[in-house]
Design an enzyme around this catalytic site. Structure first.
Site, PDB file in Angstrom:
ATOM      1  N   CYS A  38       1.074  -1.275   0.066  1.00  0.00           N
ATOM      2  CA  CYS A  38       0.020  -0.072   0.083  1.00  0.00           C
ATOM      3  C   CYS A  38       0.926   1.194   0.152  1.00  0.00           C
ATOM      4  O   CYS A  38       1.954   1.237   0.569  1.00  0.00           O
ATOM      5  CB  CYS A  38      -1.002  -0.207   1.294  1.00  0.00           C
ATOM      6  SG  CYS A  38      -1.866   1.382   1.464  1.00  0.00           S
ATOM      7  N   SER A  40       0.659   4.045   1.786  1.00  0.00           N
ATOM      8  CA  SER A  40       0.982   4.446   3.062  1.00  0.00           C
ATOM      9  C   SER A  40       2.269   4.000   3.423  1.00  0.00           C
ATOM     10  O   SER A  40       3.226   4.704   4.172  1.00  0.00           O
ATOM     11  CB  SER A  40      -0.148   3.999   4.105  1.00  0.00           C
ATOM     12  OG  SER A  40      -1.428   4.117   3.636  1.00  0.00           O
ATOM     13  N   HIS A  43       5.100   5.973   1.979  1.00  0.00           N
ATOM     14  CA  HIS A  43       5.228   7.311   2.746  1.00  0.00           C
ATOM     15  C   HIS A  43       6.214   7.246   3.909  1.00  0.00           C
ATOM     16  O   HIS A  43       6.982   8.338   4.205  1.00  0.00           O
ATOM     17  CB  HIS A  43       4.014   7.769   3.123  1.00  0.00           C
ATOM     18  CG  HIS A  43       3.049   8.360   2.175  1.00  0.00           C
ATOM     19  ND1 HIS A  43       3.399   9.243   1.189  1.00  0.00           N
ATOM     20  CD2 HIS A  43       1.887   8.149   1.899  1.00  0.00           C
ATOM     21  CE1 HIS A  43       2.444   9.424   0.368  1.00  0.00           C
ATOM     22  NE2 HIS A  43       1.263   8.727   0.752  1.00  0.00           N
ATOM     23  N   HIS A  59       0.427  -3.652   6.214  1.00  0.00           N
ATOM     24  CA  HIS A  59      -0.602  -3.178   7.124  1.00  0.00           C
ATOM     25  C   HIS A  59      -1.800  -3.836   6.284  1.00  0.00           C
ATOM     26  O   HIS A  59      -3.064  -3.604   6.486  1.00  0.00           O
ATOM     27  CB  HIS A  59      -0.501  -1.878   7.509  1.00  0.00           C
ATOM     28  CG  HIS A  59      -0.777  -0.866   6.369  1.00  0.00           C
ATOM     29  ND1 HIS A  59       0.237  -0.356   5.770  1.00  0.00           N
ATOM     30  CD2 HIS A  59      -1.908  -0.566   5.800  1.00  0.00           C
ATOM     31  CE1 HIS A  59      -0.275   0.318   4.699  1.00  0.00           C
ATOM     32  NE2 HIS A  59      -1.563   0.205   4.746  1.00  0.00           N
ATOM     33  N   CYS A 162      -6.764  -3.163   4.027  1.00  0.00           N
ATOM     34  CA  CYS A 162      -6.830  -1.691   3.779  1.00  0.00           C
ATOM     35  C   CYS A 162      -7.433  -1.125   2.699  1.00  0.00           C
ATOM     36  O   CYS A 162      -8.406  -0.339   2.873  1.00  0.00           O
ATOM     37  CB  CYS A 162      -5.187  -1.392   3.724  1.00  0.00           C
ATOM     38  SG  CYS A 162      -4.851   0.451   3.879  1.00  0.00           S
TER      39      CYS A 162
END
Ligand SMILES: [Zn+2]
Ligand SMILES: [Zn+2]
Length: 360
Positions: A38, A40, A43, A59, A162
């Site tokens: 993902c 995220s 990041h 996650h 997610c």
């Protein structure tokens, strides 16, 4: 166990031998079967979002329960589970008023001074987003996973953890779409495609998807978009307004750039709501002009699709099994943990929809 450890932002993850503790009360030890890659995580890897390190990202996972600690009531050994980073305590004000995805979850983490869940040698490793799923095993609070039907393929189940919970939750829980209303989805990665598919399931009228990549626009059409528009077109927002005869009721931003958030506001009809899902650099702002306010436009966040994941995730599994939710099309690639850095490179390029790490 083997895990992909981030020692320092802006450096590649490294596959290390990591020690995972035994489950304490209310904890569940899960053998990871699949984990989606993902944005995220990127990041954190690229240093855009600060986090204590070393840590293990990941996650968006599914796995099998190996062991449970005392007091665990919600899952048992052998259960197939999907994890969710929205670990909830169950007794704070957010939880008891039904906003469990906003729970700050202090009780779902180990107390300060307790032995860490993860370590490398003697050095504690930060558990990232309550899960740390780029690892052969996960040790999580029981309120960070939910049991699912054992017939559900695990690589597809992982995505629900997610991207799909967030994208579908934006439609079902945050936009509260009424059948027949129009939707514009800006960005057709995993989250945006899930929003498109959920809009179709919810009975949206026109579903307009915007993305710069032709392949992703084609995927959006397969998942339910009635119209697609090239994000690079200068008239993209005007085209949405024309197709929807005056603007859409709901716009979902799933990119994480100020320009795409501005597009989401621009394509709204009077009274419409833009739901911003993308993670932007933390200093960015998304706003409404005086004219937008006179048009009664609204902008909202929807952290993790405002999920109630123990209810939402089994329902999404059911949608997949009934052929309503197309998770097969969203997965672009499957790869072993050793190729995690390649998966991040693909994500940086932005051409693919979703890579999934699979464990033997
Ligand atoms: Zn995610
Ligand atoms: Zn809570």
């Amino acid at each position: 166990m083997k895990a992909a450890v981030l020692f320092e932002a802006k450096t590649p993850l490294s596959i290390e031998d990591v020690t995972i503790d035994k489950p304490a009360a209310h904890e569940v030890l899960i053998r990871t079967v699949a984990c989606g890659v993902c944005r995220s995580d990127l990041h954190f890897v690229d240093g855009a979002y600060p986090h204590p390190l070393p840590g293990i990202p990941g996650h968006e996972a599914a796995g099998v329960v190996e062991a449970v600690g005392e007091e665990v009531r919600s899952v048992k050994v052998g259960d197939h589970v999907v994890t969710c980073l929205s670990a909830f305590c169950g007794h704070c004000e957010f939880c008891v008023t039904g906003h469990m995805s906003l729970c700050l979850g202090a009780d779902t983490k180990r107390a300060k001074g307790a032995p860490p869940r993860l370590k490398i040698g003697d050095q504690p490793i930060a558990q990232m987003l309550n899960l740390s799923a780029y690892a052969e095993m996960m040790l999580v609070h029981e309120h960070a996973c939910v049991a699912i039907d054992r017939e559900m393929p695990m690589d597809r189940a992982a995505l629900i953890g997610c991207a799909v919970t967030t994208g579908a939750g934006a439609i079902f829980n945050a936009a509260e779409l009424v059948p027949g209303e129009t939707v514009c989805v800006v960005g057709c990665g995993g989250i945006g495609l899930a929003a498109v598919n959920a809009a179709k399931i919810a009975g949206a009228g026109k579903i307009i998807a915007i993305d710069p990549v032709a392949e992703k626009r084609a995927t959006a059409e397969k998942l339910g978009a009635t119209h697609t528009i090239d994000a690079l077109s200068e008239t993209a927002a005007d085209e949405v307004v024309e197709i929807s005869r005056g603007g859409v009721h709901h716009a979902i931003e799933a990119v994480g750039r100020p320009q795409s958030a501005a597009t989401a506001v621009k394509v709204l009809r009077r009274g419409g709501t833009a739901t911003i899902l993308g993670m932007m650099p933390l200093s960015e702002k998304v706003g409404l002009s005086a004219l937008d306010l006179l048009a009664d436009k609204k902008v909202q966040g929807a952290l993790m699709g405002r999920n109630h994941f123990p209810v939402d995730i089994p329902r999404l599994v059911d949608f997949y099994q009934r052929g309503l939710l197309d998770l097969d099309t969203i997965i672009a690639d499957r790869m072993p943990l050793e190729r995690i850095n390649d998966a991040f490179d693909e994500l940086r390029k932005g051409d693919t929809t979703r890579s999934v790490i699979t464990f033997a």
